[in-house]
Design a protein around this motif. Structure first.
Motif, PDB file in Angstrom:
ATOM      1  N   LYS A  35      67.376  99.303 -10.196  1.00 22.41           N
ATOM      2  CA  LYS A  35      66.921  99.937 -11.635  1.00 22.41           C
ATOM      3  C   LYS A  35      67.647 100.259 -12.262  1.00 22.41           C
ATOM      4  N   GLU A  51      60.570  87.602 -13.186  1.00 32.99           N
ATOM      5  CA  GLU A  51      58.988  88.999 -13.396  1.00 32.99           C
ATOM      6  C   GLU A  51      59.708  89.423 -11.832  1.00 32.99           C
ATOM      7  N   ILE A  54      62.898  92.207 -13.084  1.00 29.24           N
ATOM      8  CA  ILE A  54      62.715  92.892 -14.121  1.00 29.24           C
ATOM      9  C   ILE A  54      61.299  93.738 -13.743  1.00 29.24           C
ATOM     10  N   SER A  55      60.841  93.302 -12.789  1.00 26.81           N
ATOM     11  CA  SER A  55      59.762  94.521 -12.162  1.00 26.81           C
ATOM     12  C   SER A  55      60.310  95.752 -11.625  1.00 26.81           C
ATOM     13  N   VAL A  56      61.883  95.388 -10.893  1.00 25.26           N
ATOM     14  CA  VAL A  56      62.551  96.128 -10.516  1.00 25.26           C
ATOM     15  C   VAL A  56      63.490  96.799 -11.691  1.00 25.26           C
ATOM     16  N   THR A  57      63.856  96.448 -12.552  1.00 28.35           N
ATOM     17  CA  THR A  57      65.415  96.894 -13.236  1.00 28.35           C
ATOM     18  C   THR A  57      64.819  97.503 -14.256  1.00 28.35           C
ATOM     19  N   GLU A  58      63.316  96.623 -14.768  1.00 26.50           N
ATOM     20  CA  GLU A  58      62.459  97.745 -15.759  1.00 26.50           C
ATOM     21  C   GLU A  58      63.167  96.850 -17.441  1.00 26.50           C
ATOM     22  N   ARG A  59      64.231  96.503 -16.918  1.00 25.73           N
ATOM     23  CA  ARG A  59      64.858  95.918 -18.123  1.00 25.73           C
ATOM     24  C   ARG A  59      65.884  94.503 -17.839  1.00 25.73           C
ATOM     25  N   ARG A  79      54.204  91.783 -20.710  1.00 25.15           N
ATOM     26  CA  ARG A  79      54.283  93.942 -19.939  1.00 25.15           C
ATOM     27  C   ARG A  79      55.956  94.232 -19.202  1.00 25.15           C
ATOM     28  N   TYR A  80      56.529  93.747 -19.716  1.00 27.10           N
ATOM     29  CA  TYR A  80      58.102  93.671 -20.196  1.00 27.10           C
ATOM     30  C   TYR A  80      58.647  93.918 -21.060  1.00 27.10           C
ATOM     31  N   GLU A  82      61.185  95.613 -22.313  1.00 27.36           N
ATOM     32  CA  GLU A  82      62.448  95.284 -21.984  1.00 27.36           C
ATOM     33  C   GLU A  82      63.390  93.744 -21.676  1.00 27.36           C
TER      34      GLU A  82
END
Length: 266
Positions: A35, A51, A54-59, A79-80, A82
């Motif tokens: 993250k 996916e 970005i599901s971990v880093t969120e951006r 859903r993301y 960022e």
């Protein structure tokens, strides 16, 4: 979300979409995203690997040349918020522009076979901005990147990649993991730019020239390839046997030749 039309892989972009979820999970595990990290993906396609990261880093930033893929990507990853999509040619993209607050970027991608080598050289020129790179490439290219002196595939790409980076070949991916299936095996490589170069030169362009000349006729000896550039006394000063073929020299020796020639010219 609105429905988008299915996308057929385009040969001119070298598109082969990764669909094997087991391979995707394994690649993400090798990357080990965290993250807050600034990760940039080249050629995200429909977002299969994106996916998982970005599901971990969120951006995340992605660089995509095929404008028809961008709406598909945005729908698949709605859903993301960022996710930042750069519609651009990675060969011309300034990756260093994504560095913020001195936080270097991490680069990943399933690179098209037809541009993988020049794209890697483009990225190496910006190595100071990059923490590491994880790429899916044609297996032969990965073998060349990771080859050691004396190997048949050791050459210009090996020397220049290893001048900038520690190179690790991670694992092989078969054609069946892609749609459409390529005709050759692929492999995952990790390239980690050195914070301090083990062997350095003040003129990288000169090093590139020295390496290019050395390998232009790889079956000939150093004496022949460097005729008019280095003589017997020069080789003696460098401690290099002129009867060797170029694939016997390591990065340190190519850098030594470069620095010696720079010194002579000055």
């Amino acid at each position: 979300m609105s429905k988008v039309q299915p996308h057929k892989a385009r040969k001119r972009f070298g598109q082969n979409f990764l669909h094997d979820h087991g391979v995707i999970r394994r690649i993400v595990a090798c990357i080990a995203p965290k993250k807050g990290q600034r990760i940039v993906e080249i050629g995200p396609g429909k977002g299969a690997l994106t996916e998982g990261i970005i599901s971990v880093t969120e951006r995340m930033d992605v660089v995509e040349l095929d404008r028809d893929l961008i709406p598909i990507l945005k729908v698949n990853l709605f859903r993301y918020p960022e996710l930042t999509v750069h519609e651009a040619d990675a060969m011309k993209f300034d990756f260093s522009s994504l560095v913020q607050d001195e936080q270097t970027i991490r680069v990943v991608g399933n690179l098209p076979y037809n541009i993988s080598t020049p794209l890697i050289f483009h990225l190496l020129s910006q190595a100071n901005s990059i923490t590491d790179m994880h790429f899916m490439l044609q297996k032969e290219v990965v073998d060349r990147l990771a080859s050691r002196p004396g190997d048949n595939l050791y050459g210009r790409l090996s020397v220049m990649a290893q001048y900038y980076c520690a190179v690790d070949s991670l694992f092989v991916v078969g054609p069946e993991s892609f749609d459409p299936a390529p005709k050759v095996d692929s492999a995952i490589v990790r390239m980690t730019p050195y914070k301090t170069l083990p062997f350095s030169t003040a003129d990288v362009k000169k090093l590139e020239d020295v390496v290019r000349i050395g390998f232009q006729q790889r079956r000939k000896t150093l004496r022949n390839n460097y005729k008019g550039v280095l003589d017997q006394d020069d080789f003696a000063h460098l401690g290099i046997d002129p009867s060797l073929r170029p694939e016997r020299l390591d990065v340190k020796e190519f850098v030594a030749i470069t620095n010696y020639l720079l010194e002579k010219e000055s």
